[in-house]
Design an enzyme around this catalytic site. Structure first.
Site, mmCIF file in Angstrom:
data_model
loop_
_atom_site.group_PDB
_atom_site.id
_atom_site.type_symbol
_atom_site.label_atom_id
_atom_site.label_comp_id
_atom_site.label_asym_id
_atom_site.label_seq_id
_atom_site.Cartn_x
_atom_site.Cartn_y
_atom_site.Cartn_z
ATOM 1 N N ASP B 229 -41.702 62.569 15.146
ATOM 2 C CA ASP B 229 -42.244 61.218 14.987
ATOM 3 C C ASP B 229 -42.481 60.593 16.361
ATOM 4 O O ASP B 229 -41.529 60.317 17.092
ATOM 5 C CB ASP B 229 -41.235 60.380 14.186
ATOM 6 C CG ASP B 229 -41.780 59.019 13.766
ATOM 7 O OD1 ASP B 229 -42.770 58.559 14.361
ATOM 8 O OD2 ASP B 229 -41.207 58.426 12.849
ATOM 9 N N HIS B 326 -51.142 60.940 6.808
ATOM 10 C CA HIS B 326 -50.704 59.862 7.698
ATOM 11 C C HIS B 326 -51.405 59.930 9.048
ATOM 12 O O HIS B 326 -51.869 58.910 9.569
ATOM 13 C CB HIS B 326 -49.180 59.943 7.881
ATOM 14 C CG HIS B 326 -48.627 58.873 8.768
ATOM 15 N ND1 HIS B 326 -48.579 57.550 8.398
ATOM 16 C CD2 HIS B 326 -48.102 58.926 10.026
ATOM 17 C CE1 HIS B 326 -48.037 56.834 9.375
ATOM 18 N NE2 HIS B 326 -47.748 57.645 10.375
#
Lengths: 418, 418
Positions: B229, B326
């Site tokens: 991330d 995403h």
């Protein structure tokens, strides 16, 4: 004895400086780890690579479970489960088998197929997963005959403010790791393995300690009051350490050989009131100098390890260590030689409605017999300890933590297949 | 620019390997720190002593505040305060003065007299304390003329489930440190300095990241979904980094020169639902391989840094990166070049009544202009992102974080004395 000594066949991928310093002469046994041919002297001289925080591992298999004499990790989770209705002894045994297998994998830093990968990139980070049984476990599994006398309910201490829903439980798991994601990953895996109808979560608490390397050398911990905390802990080098902390192989019941009893207390600290005291008052409440932990009986000198002189008088003829000072009331000499191994985490769960921090100590005390360890000490502290005015015991649990599993076994097997 | 570069006069007691690796060529400026005459090359070759975790420091004074480009620390606290009635501009200025002085002391690892000593034994542990102003601050201090346009309330996003009491606030403080006790100490000090009638606590959140040294080398973070991330974060070496993240010296209002706008969101993750997805489904939702973060457009090869090919088709002629993946929806190229610097902490506050973990991301995004950073990206994510089904935005805040203070100044002085 360290876990490493009990498991000479286990070759940690790298031995961290922390472990070597804590191993008290065991370096010869562990210096042959797969990470390289470091000699013990060299390890003490040379700084260890940062990556050793991740690659340090604590063996899962052994006579004793990890997480008892293992140095307390930077992150901890305490979690209790209740067996599902109908799970019974068979369901409990299957659960302990799954948990043991998962703990073995995770403590070795292995990632099984289908894993959620939260711990990936990091090593085992000194992960330990420790399993215990509460008193209520035995009736539900038709094992009442195996209930240890030592699991008698703790007495009601007058100052206790316990919340029943956050206390006790059939099963208890203590997770510790030096990386927060590794610890969270283990918690998720343990919860998931329980979640197929075997057991449901009862309560769960998160704690922390100092990060490895935040101090220049391993130091006795400080708690959230700012106090050096743990000085009087029995040392693994003490002749009586094992008999105080662990159930002997000749102990009763037999399945507890090599095990220990864990008293778990969530102790909220009234930090605002504490911080309002002057430094001098705080030191009198504890009986030690705050900056370095030296006993007040040492005057302006001494260090944390200076022996406490409870008879010492100050210039005014008053006891240097007050009658209600924490270390006087809690000291083994004041309690018929009682001793327990305190292995704690701090916790901070934000703020309460009144603006005070919801913070304090996740107190975990290990002993061969709670009636000779926690119980007599807490009886005295509860009434006579000046520190107790700043503490609130809000949760409590007592758990029988069996010895470790050998290869091919699972934790608790000797109980569940007795 | 790193904080170290902005403050060549600051001599950290020891420069950690982490900082050197993050400093992108700045090693020449910082290698002369007081800790010794390390050359940069040597620092990169030699492992750093564990104690460097504690002794690493981030300068408090500088053109920019710390805690923005500083590598995210292992422990974080986000806390918002509301000014007390009647505090006004004078009370706010006095508060920011006290806070700045305390932050200066603590980030340098100094312990002032009367301190509660929680952080003692450890070094500064890369502590940063970062101060910001919410929209509501300006009316209460009669500074409405200085209210930045960029502090316009964030739009209501349809999926938001915000709790007002845990959102916004007059003042915001971000605390980060690589040691949990150092971070908690700073939080206590900041709260105590506010507690004399100047401001009261509004909300507070605790977060964490990986421990330094848990991975073999600094890695892109993983979140509690297990996903790498932060891959698409702008890099400090990007030509456009500064203009995207920081308000220029020619910016408006003048007092925000060198500052940045922080969007803070507490994003709960529906981890049980997420973990129920197959690995393949999870990877399709994100658009990256979970194990190493390589984009799915790279097929079975590639690495985290392989450029994303949004046009790539798989063997069946379907987009390798799905329409609602995403990384497709969030990518700067899909958002007119919008970019923000995400600097997050994970959080875990135990379990909810339904047994699900109360855990997720303390999302902090830094940008020169929220209307070009967070807002357009979140507008697209809120409707079109496959990941948003597994996220709940429960708290939100937008804060103007002014530039850093010079020696003898305090943070916010240019606003409060305007």
């Amino acid at each position: 004895m360290t876990e490493q000594q009990q498991n000479p066949s286990h070759a940690p991928s790298r031995v961290s400086r922390r472990y070597v310093l804590g191993a008290a002469g065991a370096a010869g046994l562990i210096a042959g780890g797969a990470g390289g041919a470091f000699g013990a002297a060299q390890l003490k001289e040379e700084p260890t690579a940062l990556a050793s925080v991740g690659s340090s591992s604590v063996p899962f298999y052994g006579n004793r479970q990890g997480g008892i004499t293992t140095p307390a990790q930077a992150r901890g989770h305490l979690v209790a489960f209740d067996l599902a209705a109908g799970a019974g002894r068979k369901g409990a045994a299957a659960l302990l088998k799954r948990w043991s297998r998962a703990a073995e994998e995770m403590t070795a830093g292995r990632v099984p197929p289908g894993d959620n990968q939260i711990a990936l990139d990091a090593g085992p980070s000194s992960l330990t997963v420790t399993f215990g049984f509460g008193r209520s476990f035995f009736a539900k599994t038709a094992l009442a005959k195996q209930l240890p006398d030592a699991l008698a309910p703790l007495p009601d201490f007058p100052s206790d403010e316990l919340v029943a829903a956050h206390s006790n439980g059939d099963l208890w798991v203590q997770i510790g790791a030096d990386d927060a994601l590794v610890a969270f990953h283990a918690l998720r895996v343990i919860q998931k393995e329980a979640g197929d109808g075997a057991a449901r979560l009862r309560w769960q608490m998160n704690g922390f300690n100092r990060t490895p390397g935040a101090t220049a050398e391993p130091r006795t911990a400080r708690n959230l009051m700012g106090q050096v905390d743990g000085t009087d802990n029995p040392k693994q080098t003490d002749a009586t350490f094992n008999e105080r902390v662990f159930v002997p192989s000749s102990g009763s019941p037999e399945w507890m050989a090599g095990g220990s009893y864990a008293v778990v207390r969530r102790i909220r600290m009234l930090l605002d009131a504490w911080d309002d005291l002057s430094l001098e008052r705080q030191e009198k409440v504890i009986g030690r100098r705050k900056s370095d932990g030296a006993p007040l009986s040492a005057g302006k000198g001494g260090t944390e390890t200076t022996p406490v002189d409870l008879d010492k008088r100050d210039a005014d003829g008053l006891p240097a260590i007050a009658a209600d000072a924490h270390i006087r009331v809690a000291k083994p000499e004041s309690n018929s030689g009682a001793a327990m191994l305190r292995r704690t985490f701090s916790y901070h769960d934000g703020f309460r409605d009144d603006g005070a921090p919801d913070a304090g100590l996740l107190f975990v005390a290990w002993q061969a017999d709670p009636l000779k360890g926690f119980v007599p000490v807490q009886r005295k502290l509860d009434g006579g300890d000046g520190l107790s005015r700043f503490l609130r015991h809000e949760s409590s649990g007592l758990f029988a933590v069996p010895g470790g599993a050998g290869k091919g076994e699972y934790v608790g097997q000797r109980l569940l297949e007795s």
